[in-house]
Structures are given as structure tokens and as C-alpha cells.
Design a protein around this motif. Structure first.
Motif, short mmCIF file in Angstrom:
data_model
loop_
_atom_site.label_atom_id
_atom_site.label_comp_id
_atom_site.label_asym_id
_atom_site.label_seq_id
_atom_site.Cartn_x
_atom_site.Cartn_y
_atom_site.Cartn_z
N ILE A 1 1.14 -1.07 0.63
CA ILE A 1 -0.09 -0.15 -0.35
C ILE A 1 0.44 1.17 -0.01
CG2 ILE A 1 -0.11 -0.14 2.71
CD1 ILE A 1 -3.07 0.61 0.06
N SER A 2 1.66 1.32 0.88
CA SER A 2 2.66 2.60 0.64
C SER A 2 3.64 2.74 -0.60
CB SER A 2 3.86 2.10 2.22
OG SER A 2 4.25 1.14 1.86
N PHE A 3 3.91 1.35 -1.20
CA PHE A 3 4.45 1.58 -2.28
C PHE A 3 3.57 2.54 -3.54
CE2 PHE A 3 5.27 -0.91 -6.24
CZ PHE A 3 6.61 -0.44 -6.87
N ILE A 4 2.20 1.50 -3.44
CA ILE A 4 1.47 1.66 -4.67
C ILE A 4 1.10 3.72 -4.55
CG2 ILE A 4 -1.33 1.74 -5.44
CD1 ILE A 4 -0.53 -1.65 -5.15
N PHE A 5 1.49 3.44 -3.09
CA PHE A 5 0.67 5.17 -3.01
C PHE A 5 1.72 6.14 -3.48
CE2 PHE A 5 -2.36 5.27 0.62
CZ PHE A 5 -3.16 6.29 0.12
N SER B 1 3.28 -4.22 -10.59
CA SER B 1 2.11 -3.71 -8.97
C SER B 1 2.45 -5.24 -8.43
CB SER B 1 1.31 -3.03 -8.73
OG SER B 1 1.64 -2.05 -8.60
N GLY B 2 1.37 -6.30 -9.04
CA GLY B 2 1.20 -7.47 -8.55
C GLY B 2 2.01 -8.58 -8.70
N GLY B 3 2.71 -8.27 -9.28
CA GLY B 3 4.40 -9.24 -9.64
C GLY B 3 4.82 -8.54 -8.88
N ILE B 4 5.20 -7.61 -7.99
CA ILE B 4 6.18 -7.00 -7.27
C ILE B 4 5.77 -8.08 -5.52
CG2 ILE B 4 6.73 -5.30 -5.95
CD1 ILE B 4 7.12 -3.11 -7.89
N GLY B 5 3.75 -7.71 -6.04
CA GLY B 5 3.62 -8.55 -4.69
C GLY B 5 3.87 -9.87 -4.22
N VAL B 6 3.50 -10.79 -5.81
CA VAL B 6 3.95 -12.01 -5.76
C VAL B 6 5.04 -12.19 -5.00
CG1 VAL B 6 3.76 -14.37 -7.08
CG2 VAL B 6 1.67 -12.18 -7.09
#
Length: 259
Positions: free
Chosen positions: A91-95, A226-231
Motif C-alpha cells: 500500500i505504501s509502495f502503490i501510493f 504491482s501484482g508481480g511485485i506483490g507476488v
């Protein structure tokens, strides 16, 4: 509508015949997830803290897909904790990404479609973009985290003499094997959903630079990345938490036997 009901019936028959009771539970979970997303959209209209509402919705989706379908056990507990930690990091990264990329709102390609609608809806489109990325990421991170936790649990059951380091390394290795297929799944989901957009770009004679800088295209690519980073982030987190929970439970069981 009849086609939808027919497809739903076929899906139910297949899931119940192949998955048994768990297949039926998984089928019902689809409607529960839809209900969570539906009410999340309604609340986004009436409440100002739409990011908080979306995070709560993601946690509810996690609870449904983990504890409702697979019950409370070591695998689902470690997965849920890993998902919560990963969401907090993301969440902080996506902001930051959303603020720098300015992907909120609509692109010029969508002007004709939205020209008849009022844009004064009282919602911050920047926050909507963040919520979209979060919601698009939750499914992938739950999937890969549960796969790692389940594999590690089976490995631990059949090899109880493994050390913490060996089990953790095995979990990370399992995650590496799944990482490529999961990121490809995100990529092909984008290609399938936006194939008509890509054809439209071709018809409009967009150059490669025009496509890359298009808000419609870049927002989806950012969602995929972002999804790839989360994975990628959730792999070591799940491996560590699963190792910790399994060995803690082993120590508690050993202490109970001694007492």
C-alpha cells in the motif's frame, strides 16, 4: 441470462464432481466474493476513506478464500498473516507509484464513452486507481501464498526432521517455481482483457511511444507490475511465517507430550 445460468450450472457440476464438498464450498465462495466487491463499490460512493474500505474488502476476501474454503489450519493461518504483511508493504509502495505516474482518471481514448456522463461524482480518482491496483493484486498473492504454505506443510509432515533453514529454503524454492507462472497469468489476463484496445491502437496508427505513454495502457501495466511485485514479496514472507508456525506447533506438541 439463460447462457449465464447454463454456464454457472456446468461450473457447479464440474466443481462438485471433481472437488466434492470443497468444490461446492468454492463455488459458493465465488458469490460471497462478488458480494464483498459489490458492497465495496457501494460504500466507495458514500464514504470518504475508500482505501480503508478496499483494504477491509481485501481482508474479507482473504478470510472467505482461506478460512471458509480451507478452514482454520497452519496453512491458512500462515497465508493470511503473509497476505496482511504484504498488503501493508504494497500500500505504501502503490501510493508513491500512483502519485508519480498520475494514472488516475480517464485517458483520451475514453472521451467518447464518458462524454455523456457527469464526472462530478465526489470521489478522488487517485484513490480509485490505488484501490483498483490493490483489488487486482489480492487474488494473485493469496494464490501463491497458499500454494507455498500447502507445499511446505506437506513437506514438513513427511520430513519432520528437517531444520528450520532447510524448510525455509524449500519454501523459497517452491515460490521461485511458481513465480514465473503467476506473473505470466497476470500478463495474459491483461492481454485477454485488453486485446480490443491493442487492436484499436493499431487501427489508430499509434506508435510504440504513444502506446507506452497512453494512460489506459500504462495504468494496466502498472497494475500488472504491482501484482508481480506483490507476488515476489510474499514468497519469502510466506516461507518464513510458515516455517515459524510449523516449528512452534511442533515445539508446543512436544512440550504437551512431556507434561
Amino acid at each position: 441470462m439463460n447462457i449465464i445460468m447454463l454456464l454457472a450450472a456446468i461450473l457447479f457440476v464440474l466443481m462438485s464432481s471433481i472437488g466434492g464438498k470443497k468444490g461446492i464450498t468454492s463455488f459458493l465462495a465465488l458469490f460471497l466474493n462478488f458480494g464483498v466487491i459489490f458492497f465495496n463499490i457501494i460504500l466507495m460512493k458514500d464514504l470518504k476513506s475508500i482505501i480503508t474500505i478496499t483494504l477491509i474488502a481485501c481482508l474479507l476476501i482473504s478470510l472467505i478464500n482461506l478460512f471458509y474454503i480451507n478452514r482454520l489450519n497452519h496453512k491458512t493461518l500462515s497465508t493470511f498473516i503473509s497476505v496482511v504483511i504484504t498488503l501493508a508493504i504494497l500500500i505504501s509502495f502503490i501510493f508513491i507509484i500512483e502519485h508519480q505516474a498520475m494514472i488516475q482518471g480517464f485517458g483520451e481514448e475514453e472521451e467518447d464513452e464518458i462524454s455523456g456522463f457527469s464526472l462530478y461524482v465526489g470521489i478522488d480518482f487517485g484513490k480509485v486507481a490505488i484501490c483498483t491496483i490493490i483489488m487486482g493484486t489480492i487474488g494473485a498473492i493469496i494464490d501463491i501464498s497458499l500454494s507455498i504454505a500447502s507445499s511446505m506443510n506437506e513437506l514438513f509432515v513427511h520430513s519432520p526432521l528437517m531444520s528450520k533453514k532447510s524448510l525455509f529454503q524449500s519454501g523459497v524454492k517452491i515460490g521461485k517455481d511458481i513465480l514465473g507462472t503467476t506473473t505470466n497469468t497476470l500478463y495474459f489476463a491483461f492481454i485477454g482483457g485488453y486485446l480490443t484496445l491493442i487492436i484499436w491502437f493499431k487501427k489508430l496508427s499509434y506508435s510504440f511511444g504513444d502506446i507506452i505513454n497512453s494512460k489506459v495502457f500504462s495504468s494496466e501495466v502498472i497494475s500488472i507490475l504491482s501484482g508481480g511485485i506483490g507476488v515476489a514479496i510474499i514468497i519469502p514472507i510466506t516461507a518464513w511465517i510458515t516455517t515459524f508456525i510449523l516449528f512452534r506447533n511442533k515445539s508446543e506438541s512436544h512440550s504437551d507430550l512431556q507434561s
